[in-house]
Design a protein around this motif. Structure first.
Motif, PDB file in Angstrom:
ATOM      1  N   LYS B 252     -33.493  75.596  26.118  1.00  0.00           N
ATOM      2  CA  LYS B 252     -34.721  76.100  25.530  1.00  0.00           C
ATOM      3  C   LYS B 252     -34.811  75.689  24.067  1.00  0.00           C
ATOM      4  CE  LYS B 252     -35.312  80.017  28.586  1.00  0.00           C
ATOM      5  NZ  LYS B 252     -35.122  81.462  28.766  1.00  0.00           N
ATOM      6  N   ILE B 253     -33.660  75.468  23.456  1.00  0.00           N
ATOM      7  CA  ILE B 253     -33.665  74.898  22.107  1.00  0.00           C
ATOM      8  C   ILE B 253     -32.844  73.618  22.144  1.00  0.00           C
ATOM      9  CG2 ILE B 253     -34.054  77.015  20.785  1.00  0.00           C
ATOM     10  CD1 ILE B 253     -31.058  77.232  20.395  1.00  0.00           C
ATOM     11  N   SER B 254     -33.154  72.711  21.241  1.00  0.00           N
ATOM     12  CA  SER B 254     -32.457  71.428  21.264  1.00  0.00           C
ATOM     13  C   SER B 254     -31.066  71.593  20.668  1.00  0.00           C
ATOM     14  CB  SER B 254     -33.239  70.410  20.458  1.00  0.00           C
ATOM     15  OG  SER B 254     -33.235  70.802  19.111  1.00  0.00           O
ATOM     16  N   SER B 255     -30.213  70.612  20.926  1.00  0.00           N
ATOM     17  CA  SER B 255     -28.835  70.761  20.457  1.00  0.00           C
ATOM     18  C   SER B 255     -28.785  70.743  18.926  1.00  0.00           C
ATOM     19  CB  SER B 255     -27.946  69.679  21.043  1.00  0.00           C
ATOM     20  OG  SER B 255     -28.501  68.422  20.779  1.00  0.00           O
ATOM     21  N   SER B 256     -29.680  69.965  18.306  1.00  0.00           N
ATOM     22  CA  SER B 256     -29.641  69.932  16.843  1.00  0.00           C
ATOM     23  C   SER B 256     -30.028  71.300  16.278  1.00  0.00           C
ATOM     24  CB  SER B 256     -30.582  68.857  16.313  1.00  0.00           C
ATOM     25  OG  SER B 256     -31.877  69.076  16.800  1.00  0.00           O
ATOM     26  N   GLU B 257     -31.000  71.920  16.929  1.00  0.00           N
ATOM     27  CA  GLU B 257     -31.426  73.261  16.515  1.00  0.00           C
ATOM     28  C   GLU B 257     -30.261  74.240  16.662  1.00  0.00           C
ATOM     29  OE1 GLU B 257     -35.148  75.570  15.756  1.00  0.00           O
ATOM     30  OE2 GLU B 257     -34.524  73.524  15.537  1.00  0.00           O
ATOM     31  N   PHE B 258     -29.542  74.097  17.792  1.00  0.00           N
ATOM     32  CA  PHE B 258     -28.419  74.985  18.069  1.00  0.00           C
ATOM     33  C   PHE B 258     -27.342  74.837  16.997  1.00  0.00           C
ATOM     34  CE2 PHE B 258     -24.242  75.555  20.210  1.00  0.00           C
ATOM     35  CZ  PHE B 258     -24.338  76.916  20.433  1.00  0.00           C
ATOM     36  N   VAL B 259     -27.054  73.570  16.660  1.00  0.00           N
ATOM     37  CA  VAL B 259     -26.022  73.334  15.650  1.00  0.00           C
ATOM     38  C   VAL B 259     -26.459  73.936  14.317  1.00  0.00           C
ATOM     39  CG1 VAL B 259     -24.864  71.540  14.315  1.00  0.00           C
ATOM     40  CG2 VAL B 259     -25.111  71.284  16.774  1.00  0.00           C
ATOM     41  N   LYS B 260     -27.747  73.772  14.014  1.00  0.00           N
ATOM     42  CA  LYS B 260     -28.262  74.289  12.745  1.00  0.00           C
ATOM     43  C   LYS B 260     -28.093  75.810  12.689  1.00  0.00           C
ATOM     44  CE  LYS B 260     -32.678  73.719  11.455  1.00  0.00           C
ATOM     45  NZ  LYS B 260     -33.913  72.956  11.632  1.00  0.00           N
ATOM     46  N   LYS B 261     -28.458  76.449  13.796  1.00  0.00           N
ATOM     47  CA  LYS B 261     -28.380  77.907  13.836  1.00  0.00           C
ATOM     48  C   LYS B 261     -26.924  78.377  13.809  1.00  0.00           C
ATOM     49  CE  LYS B 261     -32.673  78.849  16.330  1.00  0.00           C
ATOM     50  NZ  LYS B 261     -33.563  78.981  15.222  1.00  0.00           N
ATOM     51  N   SER B 262     -26.043  77.635  14.520  1.00  0.00           N
ATOM     52  CA  SER B 262     -24.646  78.095  14.547  1.00  0.00           C
ATOM     53  C   SER B 262     -23.995  77.950  13.181  1.00  0.00           C
ATOM     54  CB  SER B 262     -23.799  77.371  15.582  1.00  0.00           C
ATOM     55  OG  SER B 262     -24.503  76.505  16.349  1.00  0.00           O
ATOM     56  N   ILE B 263     -24.389  76.897  12.462  1.00  0.00           N
ATOM     57  CA  ILE B 263     -23.798  76.743  11.134  1.00  0.00           C
ATOM     58  C   ILE B 263     -24.268  77.868  10.223  1.00  0.00           C
ATOM     59  CG2 ILE B 263     -23.847  75.266   9.067  1.00  0.00           C
ATOM     60  CD1 ILE B 263     -23.705  72.898  11.075  1.00  0.00           C
ATOM     61  N   ALA B 264     -25.505  78.271  10.426  1.00  0.00           N
ATOM     62  CA  ALA B 264     -26.018  79.388   9.619  1.00  0.00           C
ATOM     63  C   ALA B 264     -25.271  80.686   9.911  1.00  0.00           C
ATOM     64  CB  ALA B 264     -27.505  79.562   9.891  1.00  0.00           C
ATOM     65  N   LEU B 265     -24.599  80.740  11.060  1.00  0.00           N
ATOM     66  CA  LEU B 265     -23.907  81.974  11.436  1.00  0.00           C
ATOM     67  C   LEU B 265     -22.473  82.030  10.940  1.00  0.00           C
ATOM     68  CD1 LEU B 265     -25.111  82.377  15.094  1.00  0.00           C
ATOM     69  CD2 LEU B 265     -25.736  83.760  13.148  1.00  0.00           C
ATOM     70  N   GLN B 266     -22.009  80.944  10.311  1.00  0.00           N
ATOM     71  CA  GLN B 266     -20.601  80.903   9.915  1.00  0.00           C
ATOM     72  C   GLN B 266     -20.215  82.071   9.010  1.00  0.00           C
ATOM     73  OE1 GLN B 266     -18.447  79.040  11.458  1.00  0.00           O
ATOM     74  NE2 GLN B 266     -20.297  78.495  12.558  1.00  0.00           N
ATOM     75  N   GLY B 267     -21.135  82.450   8.159  1.00  0.00           N
ATOM     76  CA  GLY B 267     -20.874  83.592   7.269  1.00  0.00           C
ATOM     77  C   GLY B 267     -20.521  84.839   8.058  1.00  0.00           C
ATOM     78  N   HIS B 268     -21.285  85.091   9.122  1.00  0.00           N
ATOM     79  CA  HIS B 268     -21.005  86.262   9.963  1.00  0.00           C
ATOM     80  C   HIS B 268     -19.662  86.117  10.661  1.00  0.00           C
ATOM     81  CE1 HIS B 268     -24.806  88.159   9.356  1.00  0.00           C
ATOM     82  NE2 HIS B 268     -25.492  87.132   9.804  1.00  0.00           N
ATOM     83  N   VAL B 269     -19.374  84.889  11.133  1.00  0.00           N
ATOM     84  CA  VAL B 269     -18.107  84.677  11.841  1.00  0.00           C
ATOM     85  C   VAL B 269     -16.947  85.067  10.926  1.00  0.00           C
ATOM     86  CG1 VAL B 269     -16.579  82.966  12.877  1.00  0.00           C
ATOM     87  CG2 VAL B 269     -19.013  82.834  13.290  1.00  0.00           C
ATOM     88  N   ILE B 270     -17.019  84.607   9.688  1.00  0.00           N
ATOM     89  CA  ILE B 270     -15.920  84.891   8.760  1.00  0.00           C
ATOM     90  C   ILE B 270     -15.889  86.379   8.413  1.00  0.00           C
ATOM     91  CG2 ILE B 270     -15.072  84.434   6.418  1.00  0.00           C
ATOM     92  CD1 ILE B 270     -16.453  81.625   6.805  1.00  0.00           C
ATOM     93  N   ARG B 271     -17.063  86.918   8.151  1.00  0.00           N
ATOM     94  CA  ARG B 271     -17.137  88.321   7.721  1.00  0.00           C
ATOM     95  C   ARG B 271     -16.604  89.267   8.810  1.00  0.00           C
ATOM     96  NH1 ARG B 271     -21.092  92.075   8.284  1.00  0.00           N
ATOM     97  NH2 ARG B 271     -22.377  90.570   9.386  1.00  0.00           N
ATOM     98  N   LEU B 272     -16.965  88.974  10.070  1.00  0.00           N
ATOM     99  CA  LEU B 272     -16.622  89.923  11.123  1.00  0.00           C
ATOM    100  C   LEU B 272     -15.250  89.694  11.724  1.00  0.00           C
ATOM    101  CD1 LEU B 272     -20.087  90.020  12.841  1.00  0.00           C
ATOM    102  CD2 LEU B 272     -19.024  91.902  11.645  1.00  0.00           C
ATOM    103  N   THR B 273     -14.627  88.550  11.394  1.00  0.00           N
ATOM    104  CA  THR B 273     -13.325  88.320  12.011  1.00  0.00           C
ATOM    105  C   THR B 273     -12.192  88.221  10.993  1.00  0.00           C
ATOM    106  OG1 THR B 273     -13.864  85.981  12.057  1.00  0.00           O
ATOM    107  CG2 THR B 273     -14.160  87.180  14.103  1.00  0.00           C
ATOM    108  N   HIS B 274     -12.509  88.326   9.714  1.00  0.00           N
ATOM    109  CA  HIS B 274     -11.431  88.061   8.754  1.00  0.00           C
ATOM    110  C   HIS B 274     -10.359  89.137   8.761  1.00  0.00           C
ATOM    111  CE1 HIS B 274     -13.138  91.055   6.063  1.00  0.00           C
ATOM    112  NE2 HIS B 274     -12.046  90.964   5.365  1.00  0.00           N
ATOM    113  N   ASN B 275     -10.734  90.365   9.107  1.00  0.00           N
ATOM    114  CA  ASN B 275      -9.710  91.417   9.056  1.00  0.00           C
ATOM    115  C   ASN B 275      -9.184  91.800  10.437  1.00  0.00           C
ATOM    116  OD1 ASN B 275     -12.006  92.534   9.872  1.00  0.00           O
ATOM    117  ND2 ASN B 275     -12.060  94.205   8.402  1.00  0.00           N
TER     118      ASN B 275
END
Lengths: 228, 596
Positions: B252-275
């Motif tokens: 439903k979304i293109s792979s480039s869109e997906f990559v763009k969105k996933s990179i935008a989520l990196q902050g959350h990944v770090i924030r929610l998994t660092h501890n």
């Protein structure tokens, strides 16, 4: 019995019990102070826990009479103290005044304990059995107690209305969650809750409902408890 | 009313519901949820938030808009707030659901375009998404102004009054005569303008509604809301990512869109998994990184996975013996022992597992398989258990939603909601098994489609007709919902080899009969799924097949019915099948249709 009256039983009163005994032996016609009041408490103590024995109005009246007598006797003695110039007999009179005063306090305390404990039991009846007193219990209550019960009932209802009609008497301890998540297993149609809200229970829907309302529906197999 | 920025979302959506339920204890939110993975994840997050704040709700599952109408009907008078998740954006909810006047509708839908009535109905309908303002037609160009009418009427009454006075006052009659002519002229002018405007409006509307596209996963949107009100945790994040990955795996979304969105989520990944305590056996982690783009390989064997992933299956033609040989060749080149690659992944040698991605990367360059390695994939792991690709979880959940051995699609959604229970990986493993089994069934269907030469390549579109597929695929192909992933699989396997060719650009139509032929009129349906050209999907282009279907049906005057919330999924009676297909060919061969 002591639990009902409370722990205050100092040494002085022990001494005066003994004196009392002695007076009783000396003048058998005189009743021992505080005996009737103690009977009152004993009667309540003997009854099964959380049951209310018939209201012992006669004894209560007798105790009140006794208090009145003691008070009058004390008043007389106080008058005598003031009128007598001779201070040598003062000490004796003072002792007997003190003694009577303690006996009176004791009677009062027993009366309060008797009524308080009955009221406590009555209150637990309100929480366990609801707002209407069963006939057999009503016959054991005094007029004032019925009056108290009614006013307590009104107060409690008003309080619960303030909490948006939350029924506080359902749980002995506050439940962890008042509402639970349920899933409807069969087409049930409209269901009206206690607060007048109508919920359409259709198969495969999910709702949040008050725990108390769902319990019987869960038992009937209409609903299933799910976790979020 | 559009609520696009997160602040709006929290103020005009969540706080609104919260205040309503605080001020009125009987306030109950009606949630209508569609039957797709993204919607299930979004609902999961929303229910968590509602549970935190004691907001009462009723949740109803809807497979199409008729279900929505049915769900609202019994509570029409009492309902005050309706939240629609992945449904309703394309319909005029205010006009069609007809709840009472005080009701507020909140539409959280990843679909575009949003129905113009929803955008222009003031505060009653709130669309919780970003809508590009430049794409929305102006109000004046699509809605006629009501003010036009009264002056006209007044002009008419004026003239009639004047007409009555004619007999008595000759002077005024002259005046009125001239004014009458003027009036008529004015009216004509207005009518002409109106007709012009009407034509213009039709063009604008047809341009606006032409293409269906997707943007922003609803689950992600809900997670943003949770983050804003500080109620997010790693479980919510996990669900949101499943929603996002579902959008990606369903193309439903293109792979480039997906990559763009996933990179935008990196902050959350770090924030929610660092501890997260690494030593903890129960620790739940989400990581993002490179991985093989093979489906379910972590729960399967590498070999089976390569045979069933549409990309590799299509490149190697794994349904042929020759294809198998070629695949063996690749694995041998890599230095991958056969015993290892036909071994369940979890039982493979640790060293091989460690180096596998590197080996595959080298070979991918040599064999010109650019899509074998995905540059970014979310991985979830629970304690010391093996990892899961979240893409696979999304596929597994989708398989779960299309099962036909349950009594209804709604039941499947409830099952999926249960699967997503907090930190219960046993259930997720079950979903993954389902997804894997579904994939192998699809592989068999694709194989037989190739063997029986069912792919019909028209000049302007590609078509596959499958009869009675429910007998081939037991519980996995009994419901129309399963046709969408099947169509994607079929198209991808056919087209990937022909990349760059014309065939990879033309749209794809899957025609399927689910039930064996019977006299039962209820089962007498033929299902159609239309997908845009494969290369177009990758560049994030839109699906116009719904419009093509409608036009074809309109030409030959047969009834078609939309069976899901997507307009490119339709069904019609069996007797109309041939006529409809002919009409479709005609539509696509017309140069003006804009289909190609």
């Amino acid at each position: 019995m002591r639990a009902l009256i409370g722990p205050k039983e100092n040494q002085a009163s022990q001494v005066y019990y003994r004196t009392l005994w002695w007076t009783d032996v000396q003048r058998p016609s005189l009743k021992m102070y505080g005996r009737r009041a103690t009977d009152l408490i004993r009667g309540l103590d003997r009854a099964a826990e959380n049951s209310i024995p018939p209201y012992n109005g006669e004894t209560v009246r007798a105790v009140c009479e006794e208090i009145k007598d003691i008070f009058e006797a004390n008043q007389q003695d106080t008058g005598r103290l003031q009128s007598q110039a001779d201070t040598s007999s003062h000490q004796n009179i003072l002792h007997s005044i003190h003694f009577r005063h303690i006996a009176m306090e004791r009677n009062k305390r027993c009366l309060v304990a008797y009524h308080y404990n009955r009221a406590e039991r009555l209150r637990s009846i309100r929480w366990n059995l609801g707002g209407i007193i069963p006939r057999e219990i009503r016959s054991t209550l005094s007029e004032k107690e019925v009056e108290w019960f009614n006013s307590y009932n009104t107060e409690l209802t008003n309080y619960m209305m303030e909490l948006d009609g939350l029924n506080l008497t359902v749980h002995q301890r506050p439940p962890k969650e008042h509402f639970i998540h349920v899933r409807v297993l069969l087409d049930y149609g409209d269901y009206e809750t206690e607060d007048g809200e109508t919920i359409h229970l259709k198969k495969y829907t999910r709702h949040v409902l008050p725990r108390t309302e769902c319990e019987h529906l869960i038992r009937q197999g209409v609903l299933e408890h799910v976790h979020v | 009313m559009i609520l696009d920025n997160p602040k709006d979302l929290s103020q005009n959506f969540y706080s609104y519901l919260l205040n309503k339920s605080r001020s009125n204890r009987e306030h109950r939110v009606l949630i209508l949820c569609a039957t797709d993975v993204d919607a299930v994840c979004a609902v999961k997050i929303l229910l968590h938030l509602f549970n935190c704040d004691y907001i009462l709700y009723s949740l109803t599952i809807c497979s199409n808009f008729t279900d929505c109408i049915k769900a609202v009907k019994p509570v029409r008078e009492t309902v005050r707030s309706i939240v629609m998740i992945n449904c309703g954006a394309a319909e005029d909810v205010y006009g069609r659901l007809k709840a009472n006047k005080d009701a507020r509708y909140f539409i959280l839908d990843s679909r575009l375009p949003v129905h113009l009535h929803n955008l222009y109905s003031g505060k009653a309908v709130r669309v919780l998404r970003k809508v590009d303002a430049s794409e929305i037609p102006a109000f004046d160009s699509v809605f006629s102004q009501e003010e036009d009418e009264p002056p006209k009427k007044r002009a008419r009454t004026d003239s009639s009054v004047n007409g009555d006075d004619d007999d008595t006052m000759s002077q005024s009659s002259e005046m009125s005569g001239s004014s009458q002519v003027e009036n008529i002229r004015e009216r004509r002018e207005k009518e002409r303008k109106k007709a012009e405007w009407e034509v213009n409006r039709k063009i604008i509307e047809s341009n606006y509604y032409k293409n269906v596209s997707y943007e922003d996963s609803s689950a992600m949107k809900m997670f943003e809301l949770a983050h804003l009100i500080s109620k997010d945790d790693h479980n919510l994040f996990f669900w949101a990512i499943i929603g996002l990955c579902d959008m990606f795996v369903q193309r439903k979304i293109s792979s480039s869109e997906f990559v763009k969105k996933s990179i935008a989520l990196q902050g959350h990944v770090i924030r929610l998994t660092h501890n997260v305590d690494v030593e903890n056996r129960q620790a739940f982690r989400i990581t993002y990184g490179q991985d093989l783009a093979l489906r379910f390989y972590r729960q399967w064997t590498i070999f089976d996975s390569m045979c069933s992933t549409p990309y590799t299956a299509s490149i190697f033609r794994t349904w042929e013996t020759k294809g198998h040989q070629k695949l063996h060749e690749l694995l041998a080149d890599m230095g991958f022992p056969l015993s290892q690659c036909k071994q369940t992944f979890s039982a493979m040698d640790y060293e091989i597992k460690e180096n596998m991605v590197e080996w595959f990367k080298e070979q991918a360059a040599q064999w010109n398989l650019p899509d074998l390695i995905s540059s970014g994939t979310f991985l979830a792991s629970y304690g010391f258990n093996q990892k899961f690709q979240i893409n696979d979880i999304a596929l597994g959940l989708h398989a779960c939603l299309t099962l036909s051995d349950t009594s209804s699609p709604e039941e499947n959604v409830h099952e999926a909601l249960e699967i997503l229970s907090k930190e219960d990986f046993k259930r997720i493993e079950y979903a993954l098994r389902l997804g894997r089994d579904q994939l192998s069934i699809f592989r068999n269907i694709v194989q037989s489609a190739f063997e029986e030469r069912l792919f019909v390549g028209m000049n302007t579109y590609l078509q596959v007709c499958l009869d009675n597929i429910s007998s081939t695929g037991n519980k996995f192909t009994g419901r129309p919902e399963a046709l969408i992933p099947l169509a994607l699989f079929l198209q991808q396997t056919y087209v990937v080899r022909a990349r760059g060719n014309k065939v990879s650009k033309v749209p794809f139509v899957l025609v399927a009969e689910l039930q064996p032929p019977s006299d039962d009129p209820d089962n007498d349906w033929v299902y159609f799924v239309g997908l845009p050209g494969h290369d177009n999907i990758n560049s994030g282009v839109t699906n116009f097949m719904g419009r093509a279907f409608r036009e074809a049906a309109g030409r030959v005057k047969i009834d078609i019915e939309q069976w899901s919330f997507d307009e490119y999924t339709i069904r019609t009676r069996k007797k109309n099948k041939i006529t409809f297909l002919d009409a479709l060919i005609l539509i696509f061969s017309l140069p003006s249709s804009g289909a190609v």
